[in-house]
Design a protein around this motif. Sequence first.
Motif, PDB file in Angstrom:
ATOM      1  N   LYS A  14      20.106  20.276  14.569  1.00  0.00           N
ATOM      2  CA  LYS A  14      19.411  19.222  14.388  1.00  0.00           C
ATOM      3  C   LYS A  14      19.387  18.890  13.148  1.00  0.00           C
ATOM      4  N   LEU A  15      19.904  17.652  12.643  1.00  0.00           N
ATOM      5  CA  LEU A  15      20.037  17.256  11.270  1.00  0.00           C
ATOM      6  C   LEU A  15      18.753  16.426  10.876  1.00  0.00           C
ATOM      7  N   ALA A  38      26.013  19.839  -0.018  1.00  0.00           N
ATOM      8  CA  ALA A  38      25.568  18.386   0.571  1.00  0.00           C
ATOM      9  C   ALA A  38      24.359  18.758   1.490  1.00  0.00           C
ATOM     10  N   PHE A  39      24.138  19.859   2.177  1.00  0.00           N
ATOM     11  CA  PHE A  39      23.121  20.223   3.198  1.00  0.00           C
ATOM     12  C   PHE A  39      22.979  21.566   2.942  1.00  0.00           C
ATOM     13  N   THR A  87      13.354  16.384   2.057  1.00  0.00           N
ATOM     14  CA  THR A  87      13.224  15.327   1.267  1.00  0.00           C
ATOM     15  C   THR A  87      14.153  15.519   0.043  1.00  0.00           C
ATOM     16  N   GLN A  88      14.215  16.640  -0.154  1.00  0.00           N
ATOM     17  CA  GLN A  88      15.286  16.833  -1.406  1.00  0.00           C
ATOM     18  C   GLN A  88      16.711  16.912  -1.317  1.00  0.00           C
ATOM     19  N   VAL A  89      16.996  17.701  -0.086  1.00  0.00           N
ATOM     20  CA  VAL A  89      18.504  17.809   0.373  1.00  0.00           C
ATOM     21  C   VAL A  89      18.329  17.931   1.863  1.00  0.00           C
ATOM     22  N   PRO A  90      19.273  17.226   2.825  1.00  0.00           N
ATOM     23  CA  PRO A  90      19.269  17.477   4.167  1.00  0.00           C
ATOM     24  C   PRO A  90      19.578  18.841   4.564  1.00  0.00           C
ATOM     25  N   VAL A  91      18.930  19.121   5.840  1.00  0.00           N
ATOM     26  CA  VAL A  91      18.860  20.416   6.610  1.00  0.00           C
ATOM     27  C   VAL A  91      19.617  20.346   7.622  1.00  0.00           C
ATOM     28  N   THR A 121      29.134  24.666   5.964  1.00  0.00           N
ATOM     29  CA  THR A 121      27.961  24.490   5.155  1.00  0.00           C
ATOM     30  C   THR A 121      28.520  25.076   3.679  1.00  0.00           C
ATOM     31  N   ARG A 122      29.289  26.152   3.569  1.00  0.00           N
ATOM     32  CA  ARG A 122      30.034  26.646   2.509  1.00  0.00           C
ATOM     33  C   ARG A 122      30.991  25.580   2.035  1.00  0.00           C
TER      34      ARG A 122
END
Length: 308
Positions: A107-108, A80-81, A47-51, A74-75
């Motif tokens: 999965k996003l 951003a996630f 809810t704070q940052v996409p995973v 990711t780096r």
Amino acid sequence: MSIVDPRSGAPLTPPEPAPSPAAAPSDEQLIIDVDRNNIQQVLEFSTQVPVLLDCWAPWCEPCKTLMPILEKLTREYNGAFILAKLNIEDNQDIAAQLGVRSVPDVKLISQGGLVDHFQGALPEKEIREWLGRYFPAPEDAPASPEEQAAEALAQGDAETARTLYEELVQQHPEHYAYQVELARALVAQERSGEALALLDNLPPEERDAAPARGVRASVEFREEAPTGEELEALAGRDDSEAQFKRALRQVADGHYEAGLEALLKLMQADRAYGDDVARKTLLRVFDALGAEHPLTVTYRRRLFTLLY
């Protein structure tokens, strides 16, 4: 509620996108391992940052190919996630709840819910395109290996292109487009026999598709084009045969626009020459370039106008 990294035991806080490499979030903030002890926290954390949840297994070879790409991206996306890695072998109950039936499965998750997912070890370029649906591309993002290889080939550096495509073929043996492009690089290195052997080993549907036909056409153009001595013998001639042979040489040398222009003019001036060979050769060049190539689009339109 904070997430605890099971590797270090330290609590994690949402990473803020960094304005500069010096302020980049650490790996501990960006990449975590997930198990039954923190999966619920990961969902709340989204809810704070996409995973980005990477479901993998130790016995899965494609997983081993995909994971370094996901970690690299990711780096690169710099907060951003976050990347959460779930070993389904050790967490079969969670995998069942998430509906994981094969791995890798990425999965996003955002706001506690599934936004999108993909399965299989996609090439880096396709993963970048997938991420681009949801996140702005990082500034100064490096080119993907696919883009580097294509650029090298376009610049005439066939050796670099071949090396990059060989690596991509090794990483993604079932992504047949890489094998076709490797064959294209081999043709540019005057290694047509190896290129044709590579194409012959493709599955029938790939072997007969337009990209592979295009590479074969480029080999055929090199074989059919007149030699330097033959071109010298045509000096001063402007009949249909001379025009056609010069156009073939231009195409074989990669001067596609000049060759296409010459073939179109020959077709317009002498449609009957060689049993309409100018039009047939235009279609073969379109095959060699590919349907989406700007020259194919332009000259196919001009051919249509001329015919109809």
